[in-house]
Enzyme design. Structure first.
Site, PDB file in Angstrom:
ATOM      1  N   GLU A 162      57.479  25.540  23.770  1.00 46.80           N
ATOM      2  CA  GLU A 162      56.106  26.015  23.498  1.00 46.80           C
ATOM      3  C   GLU A 162      55.233  24.854  22.999  1.00 46.80           C
ATOM      4  O   GLU A 162      54.377  25.009  22.129  1.00 46.80           O
ATOM      5  CB  GLU A 162      56.131  27.164  22.482  1.00 46.80           C
ATOM      6  CG  GLU A 162      54.838  27.977  22.390  1.00 46.80           C
ATOM      7  CD  GLU A 162      54.779  29.186  23.314  1.00 46.80           C
ATOM      8  OE1 GLU A 162      55.746  29.426  24.067  1.00 46.80           O
ATOM      9  OE2 GLU A 162      53.734  29.872  23.293  1.00 46.80           O
TER      10      GLU A 162
HETATM   11  C1  LIG Z   1      65.637  26.599  25.717  1.00 41.91           C
HETATM   12  C2  LIG Z   1      64.323  26.318  26.388  1.00 41.91           C
HETATM   13  C3  LIG Z   1      63.533  27.384  26.794  1.00 41.91           C
HETATM   14  C4  LIG Z   1      62.327  27.144  27.456  1.00 41.91           C
HETATM   15  N1  LIG Z   1      61.599  28.204  27.933  1.00 41.91           N
HETATM   16  C5  LIG Z   1      60.549  27.967  28.749  1.00 41.91           C
HETATM   17  C6  LIG Z   1      59.892  29.048  29.435  1.00 41.91           C
HETATM   18  O1  LIG Z   1      60.236  30.212  29.258  1.00 41.91           O
HETATM   19  N2  LIG Z   1      58.907  28.743  30.310  1.00 41.91           N
HETATM   20  C7  LIG Z   1      58.499  27.463  30.530  1.00 41.91           C
HETATM   21  O2  LIG Z   1      57.594  27.268  31.336  1.00 41.91           O
HETATM   22  N3  LIG Z   1      59.076  26.408  29.879  1.00 41.91           N
HETATM   23  C8  LIG Z   1      60.090  26.636  29.006  1.00 41.91           C
HETATM   24  N4  LIG Z   1      60.730  25.582  28.375  1.00 41.91           N
HETATM   25  C9  LIG Z   1      60.256  24.229  28.611  1.00 41.91           C
HETATM   26  C10 LIG Z   1      59.608  23.602  27.384  1.00 41.91           C
HETATM   27  O3  LIG Z   1      58.360  24.181  27.146  1.00 41.91           O
HETATM   28  C11 LIG Z   1      59.552  22.086  27.615  1.00 41.91           C
HETATM   29  O4  LIG Z   1      60.870  21.607  27.492  1.00 41.91           O
HETATM   30  C12 LIG Z   1      58.636  21.387  26.628  1.00 41.91           C
HETATM   31  O5  LIG Z   1      57.297  21.726  26.881  1.00 41.91           O
HETATM   32  C13 LIG Z   1      58.783  19.864  26.700  1.00 41.91           C
HETATM   33  O6  LIG Z   1      58.736  19.404  28.012  1.00 41.91           O
HETATM   34  P1  LIG Z   1      59.880  18.404  28.541  1.00 41.91           P
HETATM   35  O7  LIG Z   1      61.182  19.016  28.197  1.00 41.91           O
HETATM   36  O8  LIG Z   1      59.619  18.099  29.954  1.00 41.91           O
HETATM   37  O9  LIG Z   1      59.723  17.119  27.654  1.00 41.91           O
HETATM   38  P2  LIG Z   1      58.744  15.872  27.964  1.00 41.91           P
HETATM   39  O10 LIG Z   1      57.359  16.364  28.176  1.00 41.91           O
HETATM   40  O11 LIG Z   1      59.365  15.016  28.998  1.00 41.91           O
HETATM   41  O12 LIG Z   1      58.792  15.116  26.566  1.00 41.91           O
HETATM   42  C14 LIG Z   1      59.870  14.246  26.193  1.00 41.91           C
HETATM   43  C15 LIG Z   1      59.528  13.662  24.819  1.00 41.91           C
HETATM   44  O13 LIG Z   1      58.302  12.906  24.911  1.00 41.91           O
HETATM   45  C16 LIG Z   1      57.368  13.393  23.968  1.00 41.91           C
HETATM   46  N5  LIG Z   1      56.017  13.303  24.522  1.00 41.91           N
HETATM   47  C17 LIG Z   1      55.575  13.704  25.731  1.00 41.91           C
HETATM   48  N6  LIG Z   1      54.276  13.452  25.870  1.00 41.91           N
HETATM   49  C18 LIG Z   1      53.860  12.881  24.701  1.00 41.91           C
HETATM   50  C19 LIG Z   1      52.623  12.385  24.217  1.00 41.91           C
HETATM   51  N7  LIG Z   1      51.512  12.449  24.949  1.00 41.91           N
HETATM   52  N8  LIG Z   1      52.583  11.852  22.975  1.00 41.91           N
HETATM   53  C20 LIG Z   1      53.710  11.785  22.210  1.00 41.91           C
HETATM   54  N9  LIG Z   1      54.906  12.243  22.619  1.00 41.91           N
HETATM   55  C21 LIG Z   1      54.985  12.770  23.849  1.00 41.91           C
HETATM   56  C22 LIG Z   1      57.770  14.842  23.704  1.00 41.91           C
HETATM   57  O14 LIG Z   1      57.292  15.295  22.449  1.00 41.91           O
HETATM   58  C23 LIG Z   1      59.286  14.730  23.772  1.00 41.91           C
HETATM   59  O15 LIG Z   1      59.768  14.296  22.525  1.00 41.91           O
HETATM   60  C24 LIG Z   1      61.900  25.813  27.669  1.00 41.91           C
HETATM   61  C25 LIG Z   1      62.694  24.740  27.232  1.00 41.91           C
HETATM   62  C26 LIG Z   1      63.893  24.980  26.613  1.00 41.91           C
HETATM   63  C27 LIG Z   1      64.746  23.807  26.188  1.00 41.91           C
END
Ligand SMILES: Cc1cc2nc3c(=O)[nH]c(=O)nc-3n(C[C@H](O)[C@H](O)[C@H](O)COP(=O)(O)OP(=O)(O)OC[C@H]3O[C@@H](n4cnc5c(N)ncnc54)[C@H](O)[C@@H]3O)c2cc1C
Length: 376
Positions: free
Chosen positions: A359
């Site tokens: 989220e």
């Molecule tokens: C158990 C689980 C349930 C989920 N449920 C849903 C769901 O129901 N529906 C859905 O659509 N998604 C869902 N998600 C996805 C979740 O919302 C994403 O994992 C989350 O938004 C982060 O995206 P990412 O994993 O691609 O990380 P990334 O965006 O790749 O980020 C990797 C790291 O980089 C950091 N980062 C990225 N951009 C920046 C920035 N501009 N400045 C500083 N730091 C940054 C992040 O904070 C993180 O630490 C779920 C994820 C999990 C693990």
């Protein structure tokens, strides 16, 4: 607080304690929630609690939703996130959908009481949702969707998916649209179920769309409304996710306090040692701070404060950081026992981690908070 809030909180506490506290361990070990629990969430009115009373809901305010989720998460964070996933999908329909869509897909009636999921994330689109690549091309009075989604909470369990796809390649933000996609839709495939660190009872899957044709009546709002639907939905659900984290924190603290009052070393209960008392005090400070922030943020959303999402982002950050710290400390309070699966705190610690990630990660929340502050 109003009486509906108190009634729901009390009833949920009873429900969660009686029906979930024992079975939570099993869901974690089996990496699957028992589907009968979802039926119970429906029967108890939790899945429909946000719907209008005239449409079979309880029409409760966001603070009550937070109380329900907090109480469930305290005993079984996997069950609570299954409910939160549903709420997020259904709220997207509530905020953006028309009367027919709500009647047909959202509100419970004699025939159905749909479980929802929301699908925004993709392998290349996590924190940056404007990178969504799933496409939706107009065809024969509808849209053909193609693409790969990931991390879908309730994937494989949900009756209805709210899926975000790109209707315009030239506008990153304004080119996103939201679609109601029932599970039977031809071309919709549920992919692998992720093996996770925590929340292992909940379902998290990939989704694939292969020429899935969606009639235009299932487009939520207008073409291009997708980004604003995500924002409006998360303005409401982010604080619910914060309540989920708070519930985990609260469950771990409660367990640690009981243990510290019973476990004896050096002829005294370990809770009599100042070293542990200070830990319990710090855990309590974090829990109470998180609780005040969660319900304050919920109140701002209810009162339509223009900067409610600033408070929701603070609540989500404070509560999830508190959950991670409190659960880690709870393991420490239990010593070696805390590291053993017979006790719930190691599960709670694993469950807590993802609350800092989904989220909107806590880094993204801090960006939102700073943006509001610097604008001011
Ligand atoms: C158990 C689980 C349930 C989920 N449920 C849903 C769901 O129901 N529906 C859905 O659509 N998604 C869902 N998600 C996805 C979740 O919302 C994403 O994992 C989350 O938004 C982060 O995206 P990412 O994993 O691609 O990380 P990334 O965006 O790749 O980020 C990797 C790291 O980089 C950091 N980062 C990225 N951009 C920046 C920035 N501009 N400045 C500083 N730091 C940054 C992040 O904070 C993180 O630490 C779920 C994820 C999990 C693990």
């Amino acid at each position: 607080m109003n009486s509906i809030f108190d009634d729901f909180k009390l009833a949920t506490k009873r429900f969660a304690k009686e029906q979930l506290s024992e079975i939570a361990k099993e869901f974690d070990e089996n990496e699957a929630i028992d589907p009968s629990i979802i039926e119970k969430l429906k029967e108890q009115g939790y899945t429909s609690m946000m719907y209008p009373a005239e449409n079979g809901g309880a029409e409760v305010d966001l603070d009550t939703v937070c109380a329900v989720v907090e109480e469930i998460a305290k005993y079984c964070a996997s069950t609570a996130i299954t409910l939160v996933g549903h709420l997020t999908g259904s709220v997207a329909c509530l905020v953006g959908g028309n009367h027919e869509q709500k009647e047909r897909f959202v509100y419970p009636n004699g025939r159905k009481n749909n479980l929802f999921a929301v699908s925004i994330s993709e392998p290349g689109a996590g924190s940056d949702v404007t990178s969504i690549r799933t496409t939706a091309h107009k065809k024969d009075g509808g849209y053909v969707l193609n693409g790969s989604k990931c991390f879908v909470t309730n994937g494989g369990l949900a009756d209805v998916y709210v899926i975000f796809a790109r209707t315009d390649q030239t506008d990153r933000k304004g080119g996103l649209s939201a679609f109601i996609v029932p599970k039977e839709t031809e071309g919709l495939h549920v992919g692998k179920k992720e093996k996770k660190m925590g929340l292992r009872g909940s379902y998290t899957t990939d989704l694939y769309l292969e020429n899935a044709w969606i009639p235009e009546e299932q487009l939520i709002g207008m073409e291009g409304d997708g980004f604003s639907i995500i924002e409006k939905t998360m303005d409401r659900t982010r604080v619910v996710v914060a309540a989920h984290a708070l519930g985990i924190a609260s469950g771990a603290l409660e367990f640690a306090v009981i243990y510290a009052s019973e476990r004896k070393q050096f002829g005294r209960t370990i809770g009599e040692f100042q070293g542990l008392q200070f830990m319990i005090a710090d855990m309590s400070i974090k829990e109470e701070t998180a609780r005040r922030m969660v319900y304050y943020a919920a109140e701002q959303v209810i009162n339509k404060n223009k900067i409610a999402s600033y408070y929701s982002s603070i609540a989500k950050t404070v509560a999830s950081d508190a959950a991670m710290e409190i659960t880690t400390d709870a393991v420490q309070v239990l010593g070696g026992a805390g590291y053993i699966r017979d006790y719930p705190v190691e599960r709670m610690m694993r469950d807590a981690k993802v609350t800092q990630i989904f989220e909107g990660t806590n880094q993204i929340q801090r960006m939102i908070i700073a943006k509001y502050k610097l604008k001011k």
